[in-house]
Design a protein around this motif. Structure first.
Motif, short mmCIF file in Angstrom:
data_model
loop_
_atom_site.label_atom_id
_atom_site.label_comp_id
_atom_site.label_asym_id
_atom_site.label_seq_id
_atom_site.Cartn_x
_atom_site.Cartn_y
_atom_site.Cartn_z
N GLU A 11 -35.09 31.49 -29.93
CA GLU A 11 -35.57 32.02 -31.05
C GLU A 11 -34.53 32.93 -31.75
OE1 GLU A 11 -39.23 34.09 -30.69
OE2 GLU A 11 -40.04 32.84 -29.54
N LYS A 12 -33.55 33.37 -30.98
CA LYS A 12 -32.52 34.32 -31.45
C LYS A 12 -30.97 33.83 -31.19
CE LYS A 12 -35.09 37.63 -33.16
NZ LYS A 12 -35.29 38.93 -32.50
N ARG A 13 -30.99 32.60 -31.17
CA ARG A 13 -29.71 31.96 -30.84
C ARG A 13 -28.59 32.26 -31.90
NH1 ARG A 13 -33.13 27.91 -31.87
NH2 ARG A 13 -32.28 26.01 -32.90
N PHE A 14 -29.04 32.38 -33.09
CA PHE A 14 -28.03 32.43 -34.04
C PHE A 14 -27.33 33.85 -34.46
CE2 PHE A 14 -30.95 28.76 -35.47
CZ PHE A 14 -30.08 27.75 -35.14
N TYR A 15 -28.09 34.68 -34.18
CA TYR A 15 -27.67 36.03 -34.55
C TYR A 15 -27.78 37.06 -33.57
CZ TYR A 15 -32.21 36.38 -36.18
OH TYR A 15 -33.53 36.45 -36.35
N GLY A 16 -28.31 36.76 -32.52
CA GLY A 16 -28.69 37.71 -31.45
C GLY A 16 -27.67 38.07 -30.35
N GLU A 17 -28.19 38.22 -29.20
CA GLU A 17 -27.22 38.64 -28.09
C GLU A 17 -26.12 37.93 -27.77
OE1 GLU A 17 -31.11 41.49 -26.71
OE2 GLU A 17 -30.89 39.17 -26.46
N SER A 18 -26.41 36.48 -27.98
CA SER A 18 -25.09 35.68 -27.63
C SER A 18 -24.20 35.34 -28.61
CB SER A 18 -25.75 34.12 -27.10
OG SER A 18 -26.48 33.89 -28.45
N HIS A 19 -24.48 36.22 -29.73
CA HIS A 19 -23.48 35.99 -30.97
C HIS A 19 -21.88 36.28 -30.48
CE1 HIS A 19 -21.89 36.34 -35.01
NE2 HIS A 19 -21.81 37.71 -34.78
N PRO A 20 -21.69 37.24 -29.87
CA PRO A 20 -20.28 37.42 -29.37
C PRO A 20 -19.86 36.42 -28.66
CG PRO A 20 -21.61 39.23 -28.42
CD PRO A 20 -22.67 38.39 -29.22
N PHE A 21 -20.19 35.77 -28.03
CA PHE A 21 -20.01 34.60 -27.19
C PHE A 21 -19.34 33.42 -28.01
CE2 PHE A 21 -22.37 37.13 -24.19
CZ PHE A 21 -21.50 37.16 -22.85
N HIS A 22 -20.26 33.19 -29.07
CA HIS A 22 -20.06 32.31 -30.19
C HIS A 22 -18.73 32.86 -30.96
CE1 HIS A 22 -23.43 29.62 -29.93
NE2 HIS A 22 -23.99 30.64 -29.56
N ARG A 23 -18.78 34.07 -31.30
CA ARG A 23 -17.64 34.68 -32.11
C ARG A 23 -16.13 34.43 -31.29
NH1 ARG A 23 -17.56 40.90 -33.90
NH2 ARG A 23 -15.63 40.86 -35.10
N TRP A 24 -16.21 34.75 -30.15
CA TRP A 24 -14.86 35.10 -29.45
C TRP A 24 -14.88 33.88 -28.25
CZ3 TRP A 24 -16.86 40.76 -29.31
CH2 TRP A 24 -16.18 41.23 -30.44
N LYS A 25 -15.26 32.97 -28.55
CA LYS A 25 -15.11 31.67 -27.80
C LYS A 25 -13.68 31.41 -27.32
CE LYS A 25 -17.55 27.64 -27.62
NZ LYS A 25 -18.04 26.40 -28.14
N ASN A 26 -12.81 31.33 -28.44
CA ASN A 26 -11.34 31.13 -28.08
C ASN A 26 -10.87 32.21 -27.29
OD1 ASN A 26 -11.54 28.78 -29.77
ND2 ASN A 26 -10.84 29.83 -31.58
N GLU A 27 -11.15 33.47 -27.45
CA GLU A 27 -10.72 34.60 -26.73
C GLU A 27 -11.04 34.35 -25.16
OE1 GLU A 27 -10.32 35.97 -30.67
OE2 GLU A 27 -11.86 34.93 -29.64
N PHE A 28 -12.35 33.85 -24.88
CA PHE A 28 -12.82 33.52 -23.48
C PHE A 28 -12.00 32.57 -23.05
CE2 PHE A 28 -16.69 35.94 -24.60
CZ PHE A 28 -16.93 36.56 -23.37
N LEU A 29 -11.65 31.20 -23.82
CA LEU A 29 -10.61 30.39 -23.25
C LEU A 29 -9.15 30.90 -22.98
CD1 LEU A 29 -11.49 27.67 -25.98
CD2 LEU A 29 -11.82 27.52 -23.58
N ALA A 30 -8.88 31.92 -23.92
CA ALA A 30 -7.46 32.50 -23.25
C ALA A 30 -7.55 33.29 -22.18
CB ALA A 30 -7.12 33.29 -24.56
N HIS A 31 -8.90 33.43 -21.66
CA HIS A 31 -8.80 34.17 -20.28
C HIS A 31 -9.20 33.18 -19.01
CE1 HIS A 31 -8.96 38.75 -20.99
NE2 HIS A 31 -8.52 38.21 -21.98
N GLY A 32 -9.32 31.81 -19.52
CA GLY A 32 -9.54 30.76 -18.57
C GLY A 32 -11.18 30.43 -18.31
N LEU A 33 -11.82 30.88 -19.21
CA LEU A 33 -13.35 30.83 -19.25
C LEU A 33 -13.91 29.94 -20.56
CD1 LEU A 33 -15.25 31.78 -17.20
CD2 LEU A 33 -15.69 33.94 -18.60
N LYS A 34 -14.35 29.00 -20.28
CA LYS A 34 -15.10 27.90 -21.45
C LYS A 34 -16.40 28.35 -21.39
CE LYS A 34 -15.61 23.37 -22.64
NZ LYS A 34 -15.53 21.74 -22.32
N VAL A 35 -17.00 28.85 -22.41
CA VAL A 35 -18.35 29.30 -22.76
C VAL A 35 -19.19 28.05 -23.60
CG1 VAL A 35 -20.13 30.82 -23.78
CG2 VAL A 35 -17.54 31.59 -23.05
N GLU A 36 -20.35 27.64 -22.96
CA GLU A 36 -21.18 26.61 -23.27
C GLU A 36 -22.76 27.19 -23.55
OE1 GLU A 36 -20.83 23.27 -20.59
OE2 GLU A 36 -18.62 23.07 -21.08
#
Length: 361
Positions: A11-36
């Motif tokens: 219900e809140k997948r577009f702008y809720g608590e997972s939002h920063p993981f979408h926003r900073w997917k590339n930054e997580f990749l730079a730390h060796g972590l792929k977010v799905e």
């Protein structure tokens, strides 16, 4: 490269608590972590994750909702957790409850990490030693029969409780009807969050939208602070925007035009209104927050917000003082806004907080 798979709250997948993981997917990749991201707990692709994070409210229609929790859906959830714990590297339960308390401790022994949006500094409150205590720490002085009692955390599981991230990282940009679906994909460089300058003409003294909610009999409960504030408004000679809900555009206009934003406790201590107040450049006034730890931690007494007592007995006096000497307190509003702005543009700190929380090696 390791994978962090998130079973999200649909219900809140577009702008809720997972939002920063979408926003900073590339930054997580730079730390060796792929977010799905996933929205079906039976998706077979969840099974091979190095880290599997389960948003508790995914299960809100069953076990996670206290009104629908029963022995059957608890057994089903535990069986699922046991299965996934054998198929993933680390199983993480994200307790997305509004308060620093938790009703999810019955499943803590089946996961590796128990992340919370905000946690009590004194975690011993969660344990068996405090059997019969209130789910909401600030209401613990209520008579026993008025409490929402939680099942304690076993003492040998207490080390699993970690601080995750709070709703300050949600997307607070203004989106029109159905446009919120763009939230996780629309760059902040293209469509930035609009902050209002603190020092400007503000014709309203304060803003608080809400309605009186009945608590159980004469017992003070979740709605007590809100009800106290609304009753107090009838005695104040101030320019106040209050009453029932209004459109989002009108709400933002009022808050950006107010000197003070009031944000009492409700279902939890932290509220969307806290961050909306920082964004609007108003001065945040809310009950004392020094009992909890959270991230980002924006609650610095008399530096980023004005604290009042939990019973609000000092609220009227403080409001009168703040309005009378408003200009002298604008630097508090400005500093609160400054550190919030820094926090939500600090991808590195967010990634590090998550790595620490999930125990990334």
């Amino acid at each position: 490269m390791k994978t962090l798979k998130i079973l999200d709250w649909p219900e809140k997948r577009f702008y809720g608590e997972s939002h920063p993981f979408h926003r900073w997917k590339n930054e997580f990749l730079a730390h060796g972590l792929k977010v799905e991201f996933y929205t079906n707990h039976l998706d077979k692709r969840l099974a091979d994750a190095d880290y599997l994070l389960l948003h508790s409210r995914y299960f809100a229609s069953g076990w996670q909702h206290l009104q629908t929790r029963n022995t059957q859906n608890e057994a089903e959830l535990i069986a699922y957790l046991q299965k996934m714990n054998t198929r993933t590297g680390r199983l993480i339960w994200f307790d997305a409850a509004d308060s620093s308390g938790s009703s999810d401790f019955p499943i803590i022994s089946y996961v590796d990490v128990f992340l919370k949006k905000q946690a009590l500094k004194d975690k011993k409150y969660y344990t068996n030693a405090n059997q019969g205590r209130n789910l909401r720490f600030w209401l613990d002085l209520l008579p026993k029969n008025a409490k929402t009692v939680f099942e304690p955390c076993p003492a040998n599981q207490l080390q699993k409780i970690k601080t995750g991230w709070n709703i300050g990282f949600n997307d607070y940009r203004f989106f029109g009807y159905k446009m919120s679906r763009l939230s996780n994909y629309l760059s902040y460089k293209v469509y930035p969050l609009r902050f209002s300058t603190v020092v400007k003409k503000r014709s309203l003294d304060l803003t608080f939208r809400g309605t009186i909610h009945p608590d159980r009999g004469e017992i003070k409960g979740i709605s007590d602070q809100r009800n106290y504030i609304l009753a107090l408004f009838t005695q104040l000679q101030l320019q106040i925007a209050s009453g029932c809900n209004v459109s989002k555009s009108r709400y933002w206009k009022e808050l950006r035009n107010s000197k003070i934003g009031l944000s009492p406790f409700g279902w939890g201590e932290i509220c969307y209104r806290d961050f909306e107040t920082f964004i609007s450049g108003a001065l945040l006034v809310k009950p004392l927050m020094n009992h909890l730890e959270t991230f980002p931690n924006l609650y610095q007494e008399n530096e980023t917000y004005i604290p009042v007592s939990w019973d609000l007995i000092d609220l009227e006096e403080k409001l009168d003082h703040l309005i009378t000497y408003y200009k002298a307190h604008q630097e508090i509003a400005a500093y609160g806004q400054e550190i919030y702005r820094k926090a939500i543009y600090d991808a590195e700190s967010f990634v590090q907080q998550i790595e620490q929380g999930i125990g990334k090696i």
